[in-house]
Design an enzyme around this catalytic site. Structure first.
Site, PDB file in Angstrom:
ATOM      1  N   GLY A 164       2.812   5.768  13.018  1.00 57.11           N
ATOM      2  CA  GLY A 164       3.568   4.596  13.460  1.00 57.11           C
ATOM      3  C   GLY A 164       3.040   4.049  14.775  1.00 57.11           C
ATOM      4  N   GLN A 197       1.634  19.282   3.457  1.00 53.51           N
ATOM      5  CA  GLN A 197       3.022  19.521   3.846  1.00 53.51           C
ATOM      6  C   GLN A 197       3.279  21.012   3.975  1.00 53.51           C
ATOM      7  OE1 GLN A 197       4.637  16.914   5.228  1.00 53.51           O
ATOM      8  NE2 GLN A 197       6.419  17.742   4.169  1.00 53.51           N
ATOM      9  N   CYS A 240      13.599  11.437   6.050  1.00 47.74           N
ATOM     10  CA  CYS A 240      13.662  11.135   7.487  1.00 47.74           C
ATOM     11  C   CYS A 240      15.043  11.465   8.009  1.00 47.74           C
ATOM     12  CB  CYS A 240      13.402   9.659   7.746  1.00 47.74           C
ATOM     13  SG  CYS A 240      11.955   9.054   6.943  1.00 47.74           S
ATOM     14  N   LYS A 282       0.852  -1.193   0.000  1.00 43.94           N
ATOM     15  CA  LYS A 282       0.000   0.000   0.000  1.00 43.94           C
ATOM     16  C   LYS A 282       0.887   1.242   0.000  1.00 43.94           C
ATOM     17  CE  LYS A 282      -1.794   3.139   2.369  1.00 43.94           C
ATOM     18  NZ  LYS A 282      -1.903   4.311   1.522  1.00 43.94           N
ATOM     19  N   GLY A 284       6.951   5.949   7.925  1.00 44.85           N
ATOM     20  CA  GLY A 284       6.093   7.129   7.866  1.00 44.85           C
ATOM     21  C   GLY A 284       6.233   7.957   9.132  1.00 44.85           C
TER      22      GLY A 284
END
Ligand code: UN1
Length: 492
Positions: free
Chosen positions: A232, A330, A283, A174, A227
């Protein structure tokens, strides 16, 4: 009308009856890129059924043969690298060399994993009894759910898919909704490579529907998620209800430390790439620049000077240093942090605003932003995931390490110094899964473990040899060829 794409279940592209659809858009231009099925819980369930059915034959295929299939997928990616790199750039906004780098990272990881098909090493160890073998073999977990982010829309899916497949798992993938076209193209390469039906399935759609359905399905044995930290936490607790193996790669608040003795030109190139590469949406992005006081003014001056000629624009354009941020969400979140920084009294030294006028008005462009900040302000502690850098002054190495460590995250870290002892001390003491010496916080290589400590994850690592641990179960085997009952711990 944008092109319509379906789900990929059991080797077929399909659009369920009455399917709802959504589109992805180029964050630089607003152009619509494709229309995708907003998958339902039922679709996820059908994909898991296909993956479950395909599992036995796939796990029984010798691992080197699985590796050969993977290599063919890598060949497809190589042929399509330019097209796919452009799709990455158009769908999430990183500049074209980085878009192609994303695909290159996928290729390198698949190549690395395909060779793992000839290893998948177990152990043999001596028995305490005669005529007895003790060993371990690695076995696949079963059906794996790969839930992936938009910031590395071809590399990160492959970190999960290629690793899961080589170990003999089947996969339901996904992708993040706003990089669904990349998700489709990721899967097509495996289809073209001749992967058997059901081994890799794609369900596009919202995480709250498709992701949750996958995590809750008892037939899914492992969930690998990259993510945001809040999502999470949700994935982890939902997985826990089912006692499911959950692998998490979450946020970061990565520091680059520059000591008085550093090569400043090198450190400058490093921080520009680390903070503003992919518009700060890695990240591993550098979001804190920790400067020792002896170089503070000089280095800050050099940074601000270089930013004057830093070009923000359409990421397909070669001249451009930085593209847009990935989406309206964002943009809103990043501008919110810029506002918070100003309100908390951080001194804005560059950027700090949405870029407007001309072509900027069609996209989500934010100027590269530099704050002089005090450690403790929100912008120095929370993950922003955008082109916003907080510069923090420290007295010495001790204070640099203390500030670097005083955040909830622990993914990447970097120090620039020529002092060998201090660089090794930094390696020992920086609380992060990754430490770079004289290199930026971004740019990890696929043959090494990737991941972090504290709220960056839940203890695992992906890529490198850790990828095999992520997707296998250890079976311990005892073979007794003595032809009599031997009693461990009882007879000598
Ligand atoms: C990420 O941002 O989640 O080390 C992955 C890097 C890349 C991977 C980043 N190779 O910056």
């Amino acid at each position: 009308m944008p092109q319509e794409y379906g789900l990929f279940i059991d080797g077929k592209w399909e659009t369920p009856k009455d399917a709802k659809r959504f589109s992805t858009r180029n964050p630089a231009t607003g152009e619509e890129l494709g229309s995708f099925v907003s998958g339902s819980a039922k679709d996820a369930e059908r994909a898991v059924t296909a993956a479950t059915k395909a599992f036995r034959a796939w796990r029984e295929m010798p691992a080197p043969k699985r590796g050969q299939l993977l290599l063919r997928a890598a060949e497809v990616y190589k042929r399509r690298k330019d097209d796919l790199g452009a799709t990455v750039t158009q769908e999430m906004g990183k500049v074209l060399p980085e878009g192609k780098g994303d695909v290159q990272e996928a290729i390198e990881f698949i190549e690395y994993m395909s060779a793992e098909g000839r290893r998948l090493l177990g152990e043999t160890v001596p028995s305490e009894l005669r005529n007895k073998y003790c060993m371990t073999v690695l076995q696949p977990k079963g059906v794996v759910a790969a839930i992936t982010p938009w910031n590395f829309p071809t590399a990160i899916p492959n970190w999960k898919i290629a690793a899961a497949l080589i170990c003999g798992n089947t996969v339901v993938f996904k992708p993040a909704s706003n990089t669904s076209l990349c998700g489709v193209k990721v899967v097509r390469a495996y289809e073209e490579a001749g992967l058997p039906p059901g081994v890799l399935n794609l369900v596009t759609g919202p995480g709250g529907v498709v992701g949750d359905a996958l995590i809750s399905d008892p037939r899914v044995k492992a969930v690998s998620f990259t993510g945001g930290t809040d999502t999470g936490r949700h994935v982890y607790s939902k997985g826990a209800e089912h006692l499911k193996y959950v692998h998490l790669e979450l946020g970061g608040k990565n520091p680059q430390i520059v000591l008085n003795d550093a090569n400043l030109e090198l450190a400058l190139d490093g921080v520009l790439f680390g903070a503003f590469g992919s518009s700060g949406q890695r990240c591993t992005a550098t979001s804190r620049l920790i400067l020792q006081e002896g170089v503070y003014e000089k280095f800050l001056g050099m940074l601000l000077e270089r930013l004057k000629s830093f070009k923000v624009g359409n990421p397909m354009d070669r001249e451009v240093d930085m593209g847009p941020v990935a989406s309206a969400d964002q943009e809103r979140k990043i501008l919110g942090y810029i506002d918070a920084g100003t309100k908390e009294g951080a001194k804005l030294r560059a950027g700090g605003k949405k870029l407007t006028g001309g072509a900027y008005d069609r996209g989500f462009f934010i100027a590269p932003t530099v704050f002089e900040a005090k450690h403790g302000m929100r912008i120095t502690k929370e993950e922003i995931f955008g082109p916003v850098l907080s510069v923090i002054k420290v007295k010495d190495f001790e204070e640099a390490v203390q500030v670097a460590n005083d955040v909830d995250y622990g993914l990447s870290s970097s120090i620039y110094t020529k002092d060998v002892n201090l660089s090794f001390q930094a390696m020992e003491r920086l609380e992060a899964g990754i430490t770079y010496i004289n290199a930026p916080t971004i740019g990890a290589e696929v043959q090494l473990p990737f991941g972090g400590i504290k709220q960056t994850g839940n203890g695992g690592r992906e890529a490198g040899t850790s990828a095999i641990e992520e997707f296998t179960e250890i079976k311990t085997v005892f073979v007794d060829f003595s032809n009599r009952l031997q009693k461990a711990q009882i007879e000598g």
